[in-house]
Design a protein around this motif. Structure first.
Motif, PDB file in Angstrom:
ATOM      1  N   CYS A 161       0.828  -1.187   0.000  1.00 25.11           N
ATOM      2  CA  CYS A 161       0.000   0.000   0.000  1.00 25.11           C
ATOM      3  C   CYS A 161       0.877   1.257   0.000  1.00 25.11           C
ATOM      4  CB  CYS A 161      -0.863  -0.044   1.254  1.00 25.11           C
ATOM      5  SG  CYS A 161      -2.243   1.025   1.201  1.00 25.11           S
ATOM      6  N   LEU A 162       2.005   1.145   0.730  1.00 27.34           N
ATOM      7  CA  LEU A 162       2.917   2.297   0.829  1.00 27.34           C
ATOM      8  C   LEU A 162       3.825   2.403  -0.389  1.00 27.34           C
ATOM      9  CD1 LEU A 162       3.910   2.037   4.607  1.00 27.34           C
ATOM     10  CD2 LEU A 162       2.300   3.629   3.562  1.00 27.34           C
ATOM     11  N   GLY A 163       3.663   1.523  -1.353  1.00 28.85           N
ATOM     12  CA  GLY A 163       4.389   1.674  -2.613  1.00 28.85           C
ATOM     13  C   GLY A 163       5.488   0.666  -2.887  1.00 28.85           C
ATOM     14  N   CYS A 164       5.630  -0.378  -2.045  1.00 34.35           N
ATOM     15  CA  CYS A 164       6.646  -1.405  -2.293  1.00 34.35           C
ATOM     16  C   CYS A 164       6.244  -2.243  -3.496  1.00 34.35           C
ATOM     17  CB  CYS A 164       6.742  -2.317  -1.075  1.00 34.35           C
ATOM     18  SG  CYS A 164       8.261  -2.166  -0.197  1.00 34.35           S
ATOM     19  N   GLN A 165       7.221  -2.495  -4.386  1.00 31.20           N
ATOM     20  CA  GLN A 165       6.895  -3.335  -5.539  1.00 31.20           C
ATOM     21  C   GLN A 165       7.024  -4.814  -5.158  1.00 31.20           C
ATOM     22  OE1 GLN A 165       9.694  -1.923  -8.343  1.00 31.20           O
ATOM     23  NE2 GLN A 165       8.469  -0.139  -8.903  1.00 31.20           N
ATOM     24  N   GLN A 166       6.474  -5.689  -6.018  1.00 25.46           N
ATOM     25  CA  GLN A 166       6.486  -7.127  -5.719  1.00 25.46           C
ATOM     26  C   GLN A 166       7.901  -7.667  -5.542  1.00 25.46           C
ATOM     27  OE1 GLN A 166       3.972  -8.704  -8.861  1.00 25.46           O
ATOM     28  NE2 GLN A 166       2.596  -9.463  -7.274  1.00 25.46           N
ATOM     29  N   ARG A 167       8.806  -7.219  -6.452  1.00 26.05           N
ATOM     30  CA  ARG A 167      10.161  -7.772  -6.356  1.00 26.05           C
ATOM     31  C   ARG A 167      10.884  -7.257  -5.105  1.00 26.05           C
ATOM     32  NH1 ARG A 167      13.784  -4.009  -7.952  1.00 26.05           N
ATOM     33  NH2 ARG A 167      12.871  -2.304  -9.146  1.00 26.05           N
ATOM     34  N   GLU A 168      10.502  -6.052  -4.673  1.00 25.07           N
ATOM     35  CA  GLU A 168      11.095  -5.530  -3.432  1.00 25.07           C
ATOM     36  C   GLU A 168      10.613  -6.330  -2.228  1.00 25.07           C
ATOM     37  OE1 GLU A 168      11.855  -0.838  -4.232  1.00 25.07           O
ATOM     38  OE2 GLU A 168       9.779  -1.508  -4.074  1.00 25.07           O
ATOM     39  N   ILE A 169       9.326  -6.684  -2.260  1.00 26.33           N
ATOM     40  CA  ILE A 169       8.759  -7.518  -1.184  1.00 26.33           C
ATOM     41  C   ILE A 169       9.524  -8.836  -1.134  1.00 26.33           C
ATOM     42  CG2 ILE A 169       6.713  -8.874  -0.514  1.00 26.33           C
ATOM     43  CD1 ILE A 169       6.180  -5.996  -0.033  1.00 26.33           C
ATOM     44  N   LEU A 170       9.686  -9.440  -2.323  1.00 22.11           N
ATOM     45  CA  LEU A 170      10.360 -10.731  -2.409  1.00 22.11           C
ATOM     46  C   LEU A 170      11.785 -10.614  -1.882  1.00 22.11           C
ATOM     47  CD1 LEU A 170       9.569 -13.487  -3.399  1.00 22.11           C
ATOM     48  CD2 LEU A 170      10.678 -12.986  -5.575  1.00 22.11           C
ATOM     49  N   TRP A 171      12.466  -9.564  -2.287  1.00 22.95           N
ATOM     50  CA  TRP A 171      13.854  -9.368  -1.847  1.00 22.95           C
ATOM     51  C   TRP A 171      13.908  -9.204  -0.332  1.00 22.95           C
ATOM     52  CZ3 TRP A 171      16.924  -6.110   0.865  1.00 22.95           C
ATOM     53  CH2 TRP A 171      18.300  -6.365   0.761  1.00 22.95           C
ATOM     54  N   LEU A 172      12.948  -8.433   0.190  1.00 26.32           N
ATOM     55  CA  LEU A 172      12.923  -8.146   1.623  1.00 26.32           C
ATOM     56  C   LEU A 172      12.848  -9.449   2.430  1.00 26.32           C
ATOM     57  CD1 LEU A 172      12.638  -5.788   3.724  1.00 26.32           C
ATOM     58  CD2 LEU A 172      10.187  -6.220   3.639  1.00 26.32           C
ATOM     59  N   TYR A 173      11.952 -10.350   2.025  1.00 30.79           N
ATOM     60  CA  TYR A 173      11.792 -11.589   2.787  1.00 30.79           C
ATOM     61  C   TYR A 173      12.893 -12.610   2.472  1.00 30.79           C
ATOM     62  CZ  TYR A 173       7.413  -9.803   4.527  1.00 30.79           C
ATOM     63  OH  TYR A 173       6.477  -9.037   5.164  1.00 30.79           O
ATOM     64  N   CYS A 174      13.240 -12.681   1.154  1.00 32.35           N
ATOM     65  CA  CYS A 174      14.286 -13.651   0.792  1.00 32.35           C
ATOM     66  C   CYS A 174      15.597 -13.301   1.486  1.00 32.35           C
ATOM     67  CB  CYS A 174      14.493 -13.692  -0.719  1.00 32.35           C
ATOM     68  SG  CYS A 174      13.216 -14.643  -1.526  1.00 32.35           S
ATOM     69  N   SER A 175      15.915 -12.023   1.539  1.00 34.67           N
ATOM     70  CA  SER A 175      17.183 -11.652   2.159  1.00 34.67           C
ATOM     71  C   SER A 175      17.166 -12.006   3.649  1.00 34.67           C
ATOM     72  CB  SER A 175      17.494 -10.170   1.950  1.00 34.67           C
ATOM     73  OG  SER A 175      16.438  -9.400   2.447  1.00 34.67           O
ATOM     74  N   GLN A 176      16.004 -11.846   4.282  1.00 39.43           N
ATOM     75  CA  GLN A 176      15.923 -12.225   5.704  1.00 39.43           C
ATOM     76  C   GLN A 176      16.175 -13.719   5.879  1.00 39.43           C
ATOM     77  OE1 GLN A 176      12.603 -10.755   8.143  1.00 39.43           O
ATOM     78  NE2 GLN A 176      12.016  -9.567   6.353  1.00 39.43           N
ATOM     79  N   PHE A 177      15.546 -14.513   5.007  1.00 42.87           N
ATOM     80  CA  PHE A 177      15.706 -15.959   5.131  1.00 42.87           C
ATOM     81  C   PHE A 177      17.120 -16.396   4.783  1.00 42.87           C
ATOM     82  CE2 PHE A 177      11.868 -18.428   6.121  1.00 42.87           C
ATOM     83  CZ  PHE A 177      11.073 -17.350   6.477  1.00 42.87           C
ATOM     84  N   LEU A 178      17.727 -15.667   3.858  1.00 42.44           N
ATOM     85  CA  LEU A 178      19.098 -16.013   3.474  1.00 42.44           C
ATOM     86  C   LEU A 178      20.053 -15.746   4.640  1.00 42.44           C
ATOM     87  CD1 LEU A 178      20.150 -17.156   0.852  1.00 42.44           C
ATOM     88  CD2 LEU A 178      20.992 -14.879   0.275  1.00 42.44           C
ATOM     89  N   ILE A 179      19.871 -14.606   5.289  1.00 36.41           N
ATOM     90  CA  ILE A 179      20.724 -14.279   6.446  1.00 36.41           C
ATOM     91  C   ILE A 179      20.517 -15.339   7.528  1.00 36.41           C
ATOM     92  CG2 ILE A 179      21.157 -12.601   8.284  1.00 36.41           C
ATOM     93  CD1 ILE A 179      20.062 -10.456   6.272  1.00 36.41           C
ATOM     94  N   LEU A 180      19.235 -15.644   7.742  1.00 34.41           N
ATOM     95  CA  LEU A 180      18.886 -16.657   8.742  1.00 34.41           C
ATOM     96  C   LEU A 180      19.532 -17.995   8.394  1.00 34.41           C
ATOM     97  CD1 LEU A 180      16.754 -16.988  11.135  1.00 34.41           C
ATOM     98  CD2 LEU A 180      15.421 -18.221   9.451  1.00 34.41           C
TER      99      LEU A 180
END
Lengths: 230, 829
Positions: free
Chosen positions: B294-313
Motif C-alpha cells: 500500500c505504501l508503494g513497495c513493488q512485488q520484487r522488493e517484497i520478495l527481496w525483503l523476505y528472501c534476504s531475511q531468510f538467506l541471512i537466517l
C-alpha cells in the motif's frame, strides 16, 4: 461514592465495592479503573457508556469474572468471585452469565446449532440439541442450523450469538457493543431481538455501547470516564 | 539494493526472531544441518582414510592371495624381474594364558614385510608411537592392546602361539594391510615367519591364507602380472593397487549408506517442519506486506525483503549447525571406534561445506514456496482482510522438494537405479500411508458428532487441518518405525540365534584336526564325557564349472551362489547321510558309483544344479569331476558341521585333509579347552559364545550409530509437531479462551488436548508398529531366513509410549491456551 439506587421489588444480583484495576507499565502504574461501586438488581437493564479507552470493557470483564481486579470485591448472585480461582469463575460464568460480543465470537469449525449447544453441553445438559434448535428457531434461523459461521451473514451470526447467550437461561447477560459490526438496519433488528429475549427470560442486561439511543432503551445508565464512574 | 532496505530486512529479522516467530524454523534447520554435516564429515573422513592408505593398503604393489604356497618358479621369476618379495601368512588361533581364552588373528610376516607403508607400535607406556618398516624379530611377538587385557598379560611376558612360546615386545597400533572385514575383528598377533614351523600350526590341509607380496618398478610389476595371469588357479587371486581400489568392509559400507539415508529422513522431516513454520510466518506477515504494498513497495522488493531475511537466517543457522555437526561426527566416530581403522584422516573443509550448503538448499526448497506467496499479497488487503494471496502451485512445491531429496539420495548411493528405487519406493510408501491416514481421519470425522463434547473437541484438533495431521503422523510413524526396526532386528537376531539352539547344542567347533590326531582327539572328548558330533574330513576346494560351463554364468550378484563360488568351500565325504540332513532328491551312495557328490538343496536351486549334472572342482590345483547323485536339505543352525558338498567315500582321498567336529562343553568343564588347545596346538577351537559375543558388539555398535541419527529424526519429528501446533496456535488460543468464557474449566480443556495429542501419538505408534512389522516380516522370511514372530508386547508398548511422549510435547506447545485470561475475548484477542 454511594452505591447506585436499586429497584425495591428485586434483590441485588451484582454488587461491586471499591473496584480498581491497575497495570504496571514501563512508565509506572497505570490506573485503568478506580473506586467503582455498583449494585445491579436482578432483571434490571443497565447501559454502560463512555468513550473509547475509558475502561468500559475492563469493567464488564471484571464484572463477568473474565479478569481479576487489583482490589475491591465483586459478588454475583451473592457469591464473591474475587475470592475464586479461574476454574471457580468459569463455573459461575457457565451457570449465571451469557455473553454477546461485538465481533460475534462464534467457533468457526462448528455449525450454528453446535455453537448454540456449546454452553449447554459444557454444563452437561442432555437436552442441549432440543434447546438449541428451539432457540435458533426463535431467532429466525431454523433453516440455518447446519451452516457454519462462514456461510452466515453478519446479522445471522449475531443472531446465533444471541441464541447461544440465552441458551443456558442466564441470570445476567453481558453485551459488548452488540451492533458495532453491523449496519444500522440489521443492528436495530438485533437490538429488538435482544430486548425481546431479555424480557422473555427476565435476564439482567448489562450493555456496553457508544450509542445514546440504545442506552436510552435501558432502565439505567452508568457512565465511565477515565476509569471513574461519573 | 540500497543499504536502508538491507537494514530494514535485518531489523525485521531481529524483531521476528526475538518474538519467537522463527524459533521452530531455526531449530528444524539446525537439526537438518547438524545431522547432514555429521554424516558428510563422517563418510568423507572414512573415504579419505581409505584413499590415503591406498598405496599402502596392500603393503605392496602386487599381492597373490592363495590358500597354499605359490610355486617356487614364480618367486624366481619375480627375482629375475628385480622385484622385492615378502610373505605373510594369516590364520585364526586360540590363545590361552592365565586360564583365559581368546581367538586371535595371527599374522606371520617375513623380514621384508611391509614392502609399502609402515607399522606403528608402542611400548609399555602406550604413549609414544614408534614407526618401523619391519615386523617383529624371530622369537618376539607384537600384539594388539586387547590381547594384553583379555589374557592378563604385560609387555615382556611370554605368549604361546601353537607350540611356540614367544616374548611380547610391542603393542601394535597400526598395520597397513589390515582388512576391514568381520574376519579381521579378532585381535591381531604379529610374529616372524621364521617361528611359524615351530608353532606346529601349518600342516598340509590347514585352513590358512597366504599373501605373497611383490614390489618394484611399475613396468616390471605389469610384466610379472601378465606372466602370472594365465597360470593362476581359481583359488589364487591377484590384487594390485591400480585395479583393486581399497574397499571398506561391507559392514561399514552398509552402515555408511544407512546413516546417509537416515540423514535424508532427518532432512525430509525437518523440511516439513520448515515448510509448516514458514507457512505460519507468511500468514502472519500478510497484513504487514499489504501495508508495505500500500505504501508503494513493488512485488520484487517484497520478495527481496523476505528472501534476504531468510538467506541471512540460513547462513547464520547453517554455520551454527556445521559446528554442532562437527561435534556430532566425533560422537559417531567414538561409537564406531572398534570397527574403524585406527588412523583417521582429519576433517575436511569441503565436507563442512556440504553440510553448510544443505542448510541453504533445504531452506530454499521448503521455505521458498510459502515465501513466494507474500509477493502476491494484494495491497487491497489493508481494506479487506479476507483477501488471501493464491497458494503456490502444488506441482512446483512437490517437484522442488522431490528433486532435492532425489539428489541427496543419489549422493549417498551414487547409483541412478538405486536412487530411483529408493525415491520411488519412498514416494509410493508415503502416498499409500497418507491415503491410509486420510481415510482414518475421515472415519474419525464421521464418528465425531456421536461423541461426547470432550472427545469431539479433542479430535477436532486432528481433523480440522488434515494435511498437517497427516504430516505429523507420517513424521512420527516413520521415525518410530526406523527406530523399532533397528532395535528389533538387533535383539531378534541375537535372541533367535540363541533360542533356536537346543539344550546342550554344540557350543564349540574344532577345526584343523590332523588325520593322525583324530582318534586321540575323539578319545580325549569321550574320556571327559563330552558330547560331540561326527568327525568330518575336510578338503578345501572351489566349484568352477557346472556341466563344463563356468559357474559364474549361473550366479546373480550377492546371492548365496555368488558367495559360495567366490571362495573355497569345505568339501567332505562320508559313508552315511550326515545327521540332521534329509535327502530330498536322488539316492545316497550305491557301491557302483564313481565320484559322486550330494549338493545342499538351496545352493542347488540357486545355481540351477540338477541330478546327473557334472560338477568340476579345483582342489589343490587339480581338477576333480563329480556327478550330482542327490540333493540334501539341512538345518544350518544346529551348530554341527554342515556342508554344501558331500562326496562319495574315497573320492577325495588323494588330497591332504583335516577333520572338523563340534562338541558341547558345559561351563564347568571349560578348563578342558586349555588341555585340548595345548595338546593339539594346530587345532583351531572356535568358541561359539565368543563369536556370538563379538557379533553382538559389532551389531550393537552399528545399530547405536544408526539410532544416533534417528534421535535427530525424532527431534525433527517433534519440530513438525511444534510447527503444526504453532500453525494453529492462534486459533487454539481463540477457541480455548472462548470456551473458558462460556464456562469450560482448565480440566476440560486439558482433557481435550490430551485426547488430541494422545490419539495423534497412538495412531503414529500403531502405524510405526505396522510398518516395522511388515518390513521385519519381509526381511526375516525373504532375506535373513529367521522365523518371523510378531512382537505383541512391543506392538502394544510402542503406541502407548508414543501417545505419552507426543502428548507431553504437544501439551507443552499449547500451554498458552490454558494460561491466556478470558478477558482477551472482549479485546478481540
Amino acid at each position: 461514592m454511594t452505591p447506585t439506587q436499586i429497584k425495591s421489588h428485586s434483590h441485588p444480583i451484582i454488587v461491586a465495592e471499591n473496584l480498581a484495576k491497575t497495570v504496571l507499565t514501563a512508565e509506572g502504574t497505570l490506573h485503568i479503573l478506580s473506586s467503582i461501586d455498583l449494585i445491579i438488581n436482578s432483571g434490571e437493564s443497565i447501559a454502560i457508556i463512555g468513550e473509547s479507552g475509558s475502561g468500559k470493557s475492563t469493567l464488564i470483564g471484571l464484572l463477568a469474572g473474565l479478569d481479576t481486579s487489583t482490589s475491591g470485591s465483586i459478588s454475583l448472585n451473592g457469591l464473591d468471585i474475587t475470592q475464586m480461582n479461574e476454574d471457580g469463575r468459569a463455573a459461575i460464568r457457565n451457570e449465571l452469565i451469557g455473553f454477546v460480543f461485538q465481533s460475534f465470537q462464534l467457533l468457526q469449525g462448528l455449525t450454528a446449532l453446535e455453537n448454540v449447544m456449546l454452553p449447554l453441553e459444557l454444563r452437561g445438559d442432555k437436552k442441549a440439541k432440543a434447546i438449541a434448535s428451539r432457540l435458533l428457531e426463535r431467532v429466525g434461523l431454523a433453516h440455518r442450523l447446519s451452516h457454519t459461521p462462514k456461510q452466515l451473514s453478519g446479522g445471522e451470526q449475531q443472531r446465533v450469538a444471541l441464541a447461544r447467550a440465552f441458551a443456558t437461561q442466564p441470570k445476567i447477560l453481558f453485551a459488548d457493543e452488540p451492533t458495532g459490526n453491523l449496519d444500522s438496519k440489521t443492528g436495530a433488528s438485533i437490538i429488538d431481538l435482544l430486548f425481546e429475549l431479555n424480557s422473555e427470560n427476565q435476564t439482567t442486561l448489562i450493555l456496553v455501547t457508544h450509542d445514546a439511543h440504545l442506552a436510552a432503551r435501558c432502565e439505567r445508565t452508568i457512565k465511565i470516564e477515565a476509569g471513574q464512574q461519573v | 539494493m540500497n543499504l536502508s532496505r538491507f537494514n530494514l530486512a535485518l531489523r525485521l529479522l531481529w524483531r521476528d526472531s526475538r518474538s519467537g516467530e522463527l524459533t521452530i524454523l531455526i531449530i528444524a534447520l539446525l537439526i537438518a544441518v547438524t545431522s547432514s554435516t555429521a554424516i558428510s564429515l563422517f563418510s568423507d573422513r572414512l573415504q579419505r582414510t581409505m584413499t590415503l592408505q591406498a598405496a599402502e593398503f596392500l603393503a605392496a604393489d602386487l599381492v597373490i592371495a592363495c590358500p597354499t604356497p605359490i610355486p617356487t618358479d614364480w618367486q624366481s621369476r619375480a627375482k629375475q624381474l628385480n622385484l622385492t618379495l615378502a610373505q605373510t601368512v594369516e590364520f585364526p588361533s586360540v590363545l590361552i594364558e592365565h586360564d583365559e581364552l581368546l581367538l586371535a588373528g595371527v599374522k606371520a610376516v617375513s623380514s621384508s614385510y611391509p614392502l609399502r607403508g609402515l607399522l606403528k607400535t608402542t611400548g609399555a607406556d602406550y604413549n609414544s608411537e614408534t614407526i618401523t618398516h619391519a615386523g617383529p624379530e624371530a622369537g618376539r611377538v607384537w600384539v594388539e592392546k586387547r590381547i594384553l587385557s583379555a589374557l592378563k598379560l604385560n609387555i615382556g611376558d611370554s605368549l604361546t602361539v601353537g607350540e611356540k612360546p614367544l616374548t611380547i615386545s610391542n603393542i601394535i597400533t597400526y598395520e597397513p594391510d589390515k582388512k576391514g572385514d568381520l574376519y579381521s575383528f579378532s585381535p591381531r598377533v604379529m610374529m616372524n615367519d621364521a617361528d611359524l614351523t615351530a608353532t606346529g600350526i601349518i600342516q598340509p590341509g590347514s585352513h590358512v591364507h597366504y599373501f605373497f607380496q611383490f614390489s618394484g618398478d611399475q613396468e616390471a610389476i605389469v610384466n610379472f602380472k601378465q606372466w602370472l595371469q594365465p597360470q593362476l588357479t581359481p583359488s589364487q587371486k591377484i590384487m594390485d593397487i591400480h585395479e583393486d581400489r581399497p574397499e571398506l568392509g561391507t559392514a561399514l559400507i552398509r552402515a555408511e549408506r544407512y546413516l546417509g539415508l537416515s540423514s535424508i529422513l532427518v532432512i525430509l522431516i525437518s523440511g516439513v517442519a520448515i515448510a509448516m513454520a514458514t507457512g505460519r510466518y507468511t500468514q502472519r506477515h500478510f497484513n504487514a506486506t499489504a501495508l508495505l504494498r500500500c505504501l508503494g513497495c513493488q512485488q520484487r522488493e517484497i520478495l527481496w525483503l523476505y528472501c534476504s531475511q531468510f538467506l541471512i537466517l540460513g547462513l547464520l543457522t547453517s554455520a551454527i549447525g556445521c559446528l554442532l555437526g562437527w561435534f556430532a561426527q566425533r560422537g559417531l566416530f567414538k561409537l564406531l571406534k572398534d570397527l574403524l581403522p585406527q588412523q583417521i584422516a582429519n576433517p575436511n573443509l569441503s565436507a563442512l561445506g556440504f553440510g553448510f550448503s544443505i542448510g541453504i538448499i533445504v531452506l530454499l526448497a521448503f521455505a521458498l514456496p510459502p515465501i513466494l506467496r507474500l509477493k502476491n499479497v494484494a495491497p487491497l488487503r489493508v481494506l479487506r482482510q479476507d483477501l488471501e494471496p493464491l497458494p503456490i502451485s502444488a506441482w512446483f512445491v512437490y517437484s522442488l522438494s522431490i528433486t532435492i531429496i532425489g539428489l541427496l539420495i543419489w549422493r549417498y548411493t551414487t547409483d541412478v537405479k538405486m536412487t530411483a528405487t529408493v525415491l520411488g519406493t519412498g514416494l509410493i510408501t508415503l502416498l499409500v500411508l497418507s491415503v491410509l491416514i486420510y481415510g482414518l481421519l475421515n472415519l474419525i470425522a464421521s464418528l465425531v458428532p456421536k461423541m461426547s463434547l470432550t472427545w469431539r473437541f479433542g479430535l477436532q484438533g486432528l481433523i480440522r487441518n488434515r494435511q498437517a495431521t497427516i504430516s505429523q503422523i507420517l513424521a512420527f510413524s516413520l521415525t518410530l518405525a526406523a527406530m523399532l526396526l533397528s532395535f528389533t532386528v538387533r535383539t531378534d537376531l541375537i535372541n533367535n540365534w540363541q533360542q533356536q539352539l537346543p539344550e546342550n547344542a554344540p557350543n564349540h567347533f574344532a577345526l584343523n584336526i590332523f588325520p593322525e590326531q583324530q582318534l586321540a582327539f575323539k578319545a580325549d572328548l569321550q574320556q571327559d564325557a563330552i558330547q560331540g558330533s561326527q568327525f568330518y574330513p575336510v578338503v578345501r576346494g572351489r566349484l568352477t564349472k557346472i556341466n563344463h560351463t563356468p559357474v559364474q554364468k549361473f550366479v546373480s550378484k550377492d546371492s548365496q551362489g555368488d558367495n559360495a563360488t567366490h571362495r573355497e568351500l569345505s568339501l567332505t565325504w562320508t559313508k552315511e547321510l550326515p545327521e540332521d540332513n534329509k535327502l530330498v532328491a536322488g539316492q545316497w551312495w550305491t557301491p557302483t558309483q564313481t565320484v559322486s557328490v550330494s549338493v545342499e538343496q538351496k545352493l542347488a536351486d540357486n545355481l540351477k544344479i540338477n541330478l546327473g549334472d557334472l560338477l568340476t572342482f579345483s582342489i589343490d590345483n587339480q581338477l576333480v569331476y563329480a556327478t550330482v547323485t542327490s540333493l540334501r536339505a539341512l538345518k544350518w543352525d544346529t551348530m554341527k558341521p554342515n556342508f554344501y558338498m558331500v562326496f562319495s567315500p574315497g573320492s577325495l582321498d588323494a588330497f591332504p585333509s583335516t577333520y572338523i567336529t563340534s562338541f558341547y562343553l558345559p561351563e564347568a568343564k571349560k578348563d578342558l579347552l586349555n588341555t585340548l588347545v595345548k595338546k593339539y596346538p594346530s587345532t583351531t577351537v572356535l568358541e561359539v559364545d565368543l563369536i556370538l559375543k563379538q557379533f553382538k558388539t559389532l551389531l550393537k555398535q552399528l545399530t547405536q550409530a544408526i539410532n544416533y541419527l534417528l534421535y535427530f529424526a525424532l527431534m525433527a519429528g517433534f519440530t513438525v509437531l511444534f510447527a503444526a501446533v504453532y500453525a494453529t496456535l492462534d486459533n487454539r488460543i481463540y477457541e480455548g479462551t472462548l470456551m473458558r468464557t462460556f464456562g469450560a474449566n482448565r480440566k476440560f480443556l486439558r482433557k481435550t488436548q490430551w485426547i488430541e495429542f494422545g490419539v495423534l501419538g497412538l495412531i503414529s505408534g500403531f502405524l510405526a508398529v505396522i510398518i516395522a512389522e511388515a518390513i521385519l516380516y519381509a526381511l526375516y522370511t525373504r532375506v535373513m531366513a529367521i522365523e518371523y514372530q510378531p512382537n505383541l508386547t512391543l506392538s502394544l508398548i510402542v503406541p502407548v509410549i508414543s501417545a505419552l511422549f507426543v502428548s507431553l510435547v504437544g501439551l507443552l506447545g499449547v500451554k498458552q491456551v490454558l494460561n491466556r485470561p478470558p478477558i482477551h475475548v472482549l479485546r478481540g484477542l
